[in-house]
Scaffold this active site. Sequence first.
Site, mmCIF file in Angstrom:
data_model
loop_
_atom_site.group_PDB
_atom_site.id
_atom_site.type_symbol
_atom_site.label_atom_id
_atom_site.label_comp_id
_atom_site.label_asym_id
_atom_site.label_seq_id
_atom_site.Cartn_x
_atom_site.Cartn_y
_atom_site.Cartn_z
ATOM 1 N N GLY A 46 0.752 -1.297 0.120
ATOM 2 C CA GLY A 46 -0.097 -0.011 -0.167
ATOM 3 C C GLY A 46 0.636 1.138 -0.071
ATOM 4 O O GLY A 46 2.061 1.216 0.593
ATOM 5 N N GLN A 51 3.058 10.046 1.211
ATOM 6 C CA GLN A 51 4.434 9.366 1.254
ATOM 7 C C GLN A 51 5.076 9.651 0.064
ATOM 8 O O GLN A 51 6.433 9.293 -0.044
ATOM 9 C CB GLN A 51 4.088 7.930 1.317
ATOM 10 C CG GLN A 51 3.432 7.300 2.635
ATOM 11 C CD GLN A 51 3.394 5.519 2.429
ATOM 12 O OE1 GLN A 51 2.410 5.270 2.113
ATOM 13 N NE2 GLN A 51 4.320 5.136 3.183
ATOM 14 N N CYS A 88 5.962 0.336 7.425
ATOM 15 C CA CYS A 88 5.535 1.524 6.463
ATOM 16 C C CYS A 88 6.896 1.669 5.815
ATOM 17 O O CYS A 88 7.867 1.913 5.909
ATOM 18 C CB CYS A 88 5.242 2.624 7.562
ATOM 19 S SG CYS A 88 4.607 4.128 6.547
ATOM 20 N N LEU A 89 6.385 2.095 4.351
ATOM 21 C CA LEU A 89 7.390 2.394 3.456
ATOM 22 C C LEU A 89 7.936 3.519 3.724
ATOM 23 O O LEU A 89 9.302 4.084 3.303
ATOM 24 C CB LEU A 89 6.604 2.508 2.019
ATOM 25 C CG LEU A 89 6.317 1.064 1.495
ATOM 26 C CD1 LEU A 89 5.557 1.470 0.145
ATOM 27 C CD2 LEU A 89 7.245 0.008 1.383
ATOM 28 N N HIS A 130 -4.618 1.400 7.543
ATOM 29 C CA HIS A 130 -3.114 2.079 7.518
ATOM 30 C C HIS A 130 -2.919 3.233 6.538
ATOM 31 O O HIS A 130 -2.592 4.373 6.844
ATOM 32 C CB HIS A 130 -2.100 0.996 7.378
ATOM 33 C CG HIS A 130 -0.790 1.528 7.228
ATOM 34 N ND1 HIS A 130 0.317 1.147 8.185
ATOM 35 C CD2 HIS A 130 0.130 2.483 6.390
ATOM 36 C CE1 HIS A 130 1.528 1.663 8.017
ATOM 37 N NE2 HIS A 130 1.244 2.527 6.779
ATOM 38 N N GLU A 131 -3.462 3.097 5.306
ATOM 39 C CA GLU A 131 -3.436 4.235 4.267
ATOM 40 C C GLU A 131 -4.414 5.203 4.559
ATOM 41 O O GLU A 131 -3.916 6.348 4.442
ATOM 42 C CB GLU A 131 -3.790 3.407 2.724
ATOM 43 C CG GLU A 131 -3.007 2.427 2.284
ATOM 44 C CD GLU A 131 -1.460 2.883 2.681
ATOM 45 O OE1 GLU A 131 -0.740 3.741 2.493
ATOM 46 O OE2 GLU A 131 -0.622 1.541 2.791
ATOM 47 N N HIS A 134 -2.649 7.480 6.703
ATOM 48 C CA HIS A 134 -1.833 8.329 6.068
ATOM 49 C C HIS A 134 -2.598 9.517 5.550
ATOM 50 O O HIS A 134 -1.835 10.672 5.637
ATOM 51 C CB HIS A 134 -1.213 7.563 5.102
ATOM 52 C CG HIS A 134 0.184 6.865 5.377
ATOM 53 N ND1 HIS A 134 1.074 7.347 6.033
ATOM 54 C CD2 HIS A 134 0.497 5.642 5.009
ATOM 55 C CE1 HIS A 134 2.320 6.541 6.139
ATOM 56 N NE2 HIS A 134 1.768 5.440 5.710
#
Length: 186
Positions: A46, A51, A88-89, A130-131, A134
């Site tokens: 995701g 991000q 997380c990226l 999670h997204e 963000h």
Amino acid sequence: MSLLEIRVLGDPVLRQETTPVPQVTPELQRLIDDMFETMHAAKGVGLAAPQVGRTERVAVVEVDGAQHVLINPEIVEREGTLKWEEGCLSIPEIYGDVTRSARVVVRATGRDGQPVEIEGTELLGVCMQHEIDHLHGKLFIDHLSFLKRQKALAQWEKEKVNYPGLVRVVSPDDPDDDPEHDDERM
Ligand code: NI
């Protein structure tokens, strides 16, 4: 398509509220395509607009080969709880158990501008939550207990020297050096 730079923890854009998308334009569709490409190169499941330094309310998710585009997403139903190890990226190498709703229904607009409703449990449910976090400036570490968050932040202090300018550059040729966490980077 082109790869985008991923912003890492410390970049203020990750803490900003996003702006609802008024209309799906070719420019937004290009951003979505670039986000999928960037997510693939980063071996994630995701990725949300902040991000990659953007403020549009849009995220992409890919679980079990199914791609989902979340424009202006909202959780309209939630049920139960589960604990999932998340990464997380934008906070590479840091992982932690987060308690989330076990099942969610998300209402959003898709890439074609049409309304969609997506039900998710397990990884898909976790990833959408999670997204969506963000998109409101929230990160998974915010869900950790005080002590676990302090530990994660201390780890990150060491890790972050690898990302000068708080930018992470990914390439499709990057090896997956940590396959154990393949279902956790989002
Ligand atoms: Ni993330």
